[in-house]
Design an enzyme around this catalytic site. Structure first.
Site: not given
Length: 499
Positions: A266-268
């Site tokens: 994920s982008k996180r």
């Protein structure tokens, strides 16, 4: 399984322009492309833009730029022309879902007429209440089919008055829906666990489930390759195919991409957009190779595959069911391997393109830069690493004499007097060298360095030339900066030791 003798293979990549193309999407596109090309088939790109709330204005262009950068060029569908304008090519368009709304309505009306779909006029408040009631009772939170029993008169009255409504699929009450997954084998779902899926939303747009089935049928898609998050939706799609009386395409659901901690990528936890990596100067062939191995293994020791080699070797049967770990260190390894295949001139041009600030280094010249590329290219995994080298003062010494504390010249177990003696000897040995290159420089001093201790002799030589604790070997530096500059720098080092 692919039965290429039975029909022309058609695969598709159908992203939603709700953001930038994710590396997971690139893998799906790559596998779909490889599957089609291996069997002489067609790869098409369709844009699924029915989620208008999350629509991103430049999302389609980003998807196309990412695919074309990777060499995954569609044969049909949404493409780029020679001037990089978005166009549509093929006989089964439009290939953008928002341009196909009359088509979906026609098929929804057909399903209603057949009795396998129905109008639903329930409000959001009622639906939320039904869901909560079922959850509280420990039941599957399905729609309760309240509108399935409405009379024709009630339905007509609601439609005539413009009452907000959706169209739902009537799932069979009993039995199982079974399909074969080319990666996972046979998969079955009890129909009693499936909800009466919404097919057409109140705004007149289709849901994914309606649009994907209609589009894949009309575009003659034979193989649906997508992420495993769609497995639970596939039974609803199978029911729809059967309701229409259409052929069911092969399905293959790819494993998740995982972070090192086994969480979903994920982008996180870092960059996930393909263009994040293009901006960092990763090579498309390295990215393709890396992405191909995220779930697929050829069963051989070969690790580097050009795109045409991937086409020849790829098969869905060799794709794993397990999640694949996204390891940037492995991507860096691939990039280094592909950088090795490029000439020094290619690397030099690319370094200047990606890191133009190198031209601002004091003393910079193109001629000197071309000379230093062979010495630094082994130290970079990607072109943009040069910026970090500049920030760390790792290349400035090539262009201008270094500044350093004189104590750095002296090896740990030596003295200023001994170090000065070694540097004086080096000058006397280098002065007579006429053919100046790395090998001749090494030949001139190697025996002496071996006799006196290579660390004792070569450490001060390297520091005098670079001013750094860590740098390329002194022979490479001397070769690059030239004889006059080499002797000048060693002479300056001697003067510091005399103070």
């Amino acid at each position: 399984m692919v039965h290429s003798s039975e029909k022309t293979i058609v695969t598709r990549f159908a992203p939603s322009p709700t953001g930038y193309l994710h590396v997971g999407g690139l893998r799906t596109a790559l596998y779909s492309y490889l599957c089609a090309k291996k069997h002489g088939g067609t790869f098409l790109l369709r844009i699924e833009d029915t989620d208008r709330e999350r629509f991103v204005a430049d999302g389609v262009k980003n998807i196309l730029d990412s695919l074309y950068w990777a060499g995954i060029v569609p044969d049909q569908g949404v493409c780029l022309d020679n001037e990089e304008h978005i166009v549509q090519r093929g006989d089964h368009g439009p290939y953008i879902q928002s341009e196909r709304l009359p088509i979906y309505k026609k098929y929804a009306d057909e399903l209603i007429a057949k009795g396998v779909a129905y109008y639903c006029f329930c409000t959001r408040e009622r639906l939320d209440a039904v869901r909560k009631e079922k959850q509280d009772a420990g039941l599957v939170p399905k729609y309760d089919r309240h509108c399935l029993t409405l009379s024709k008169e009630e339905i007509d009255a609601n439609l005539a008055s413009g009452t907000t409504h959706v169209v739902r699929l009537k799932i069979p009450d009993e039995g199982m829906t079974t399909f074969f997954d080319d990666i996972r084998g046979e998969i079955s779902y009890p129909n009693k666990d499936l909800d009466d899926q919404v097919l057409m939303k109140s705004d007149g747009f289709p849901t994914y489930h309606m649009a994907v089935v209609v589009d894949d049928h009309e575009m003659q898609v034979t193989h649906v390759i997508r992420g495993e998050e769609w497995i639970s939706s596939t039974p609803k799609h199978i029911i729809l195919y059967k309701a229409f009386g259409w052929d069911i395409p092969n399905h293959a659901h790819l494993p998740l991409l995982l972070n090192a901690d086994r969480s979903k990528l994920s982008k996180r936890q870092g960059d996930v957009a393909v263009l994040d990596y293009t901006k960092k100067s990763y090579l498309p062939e390295a990215m393709n190779n890396f992405v191909a191995f995220l779930g697929w293994n050829p069963g051989t020791e070969q690790e580097l595959f050009a795109l045409d080699e991937l086409v020849r070797n790829f098969s869905l049967e060799k794709v794993s069911k397990s999640g694949a770990f996204f390891n940037v260190e492995k991507l860096d390894w691939y990039n280094r391997e592909y950088l090795k295949l490029k000439s020094d001139n290619e690397v030099a041009r690319a370094l200047l393109e990606y890191v133009p600030e190198v031209c601002a280094v004091p003393g910079f010249s193109n001629d000197m830069f071309e000379k230093i590329v062979p010495a630094i290219r082994e130290r970079i995994a990607k072109y943009t690493d040069l910026a970090e080298m500049i920030a760390n003062n790792d290349i400035q010494f090539f262009f201008a004499p270094p500044v350093y504390e004189k104590d750095l010249l002296i090896p740990k177990k030596s003295t200023p007097e001994i170090t000065k003696q070694h540097l004086e000897t080096l000058v006397s040995m280098l002065q007579p060298v006429t053919t100046w290159n790395k090998d001749s420089i090494k030949d001139a001093v190697w025996d002496y360095a071996t006799e006196k201790g290579r660390g004792e002799v070569l450490w001060p030589m390297r520091v005098a030339l670079s001013g750094l604790e860590k740098s390329p070997d002194p022979f490479s530096i001397a070769d690059i900066v030239g004889k006059e500059e080499t002797i000048s720098r060693i002479t300056y080092a001697l003067s510091t030791l005399s103070i």
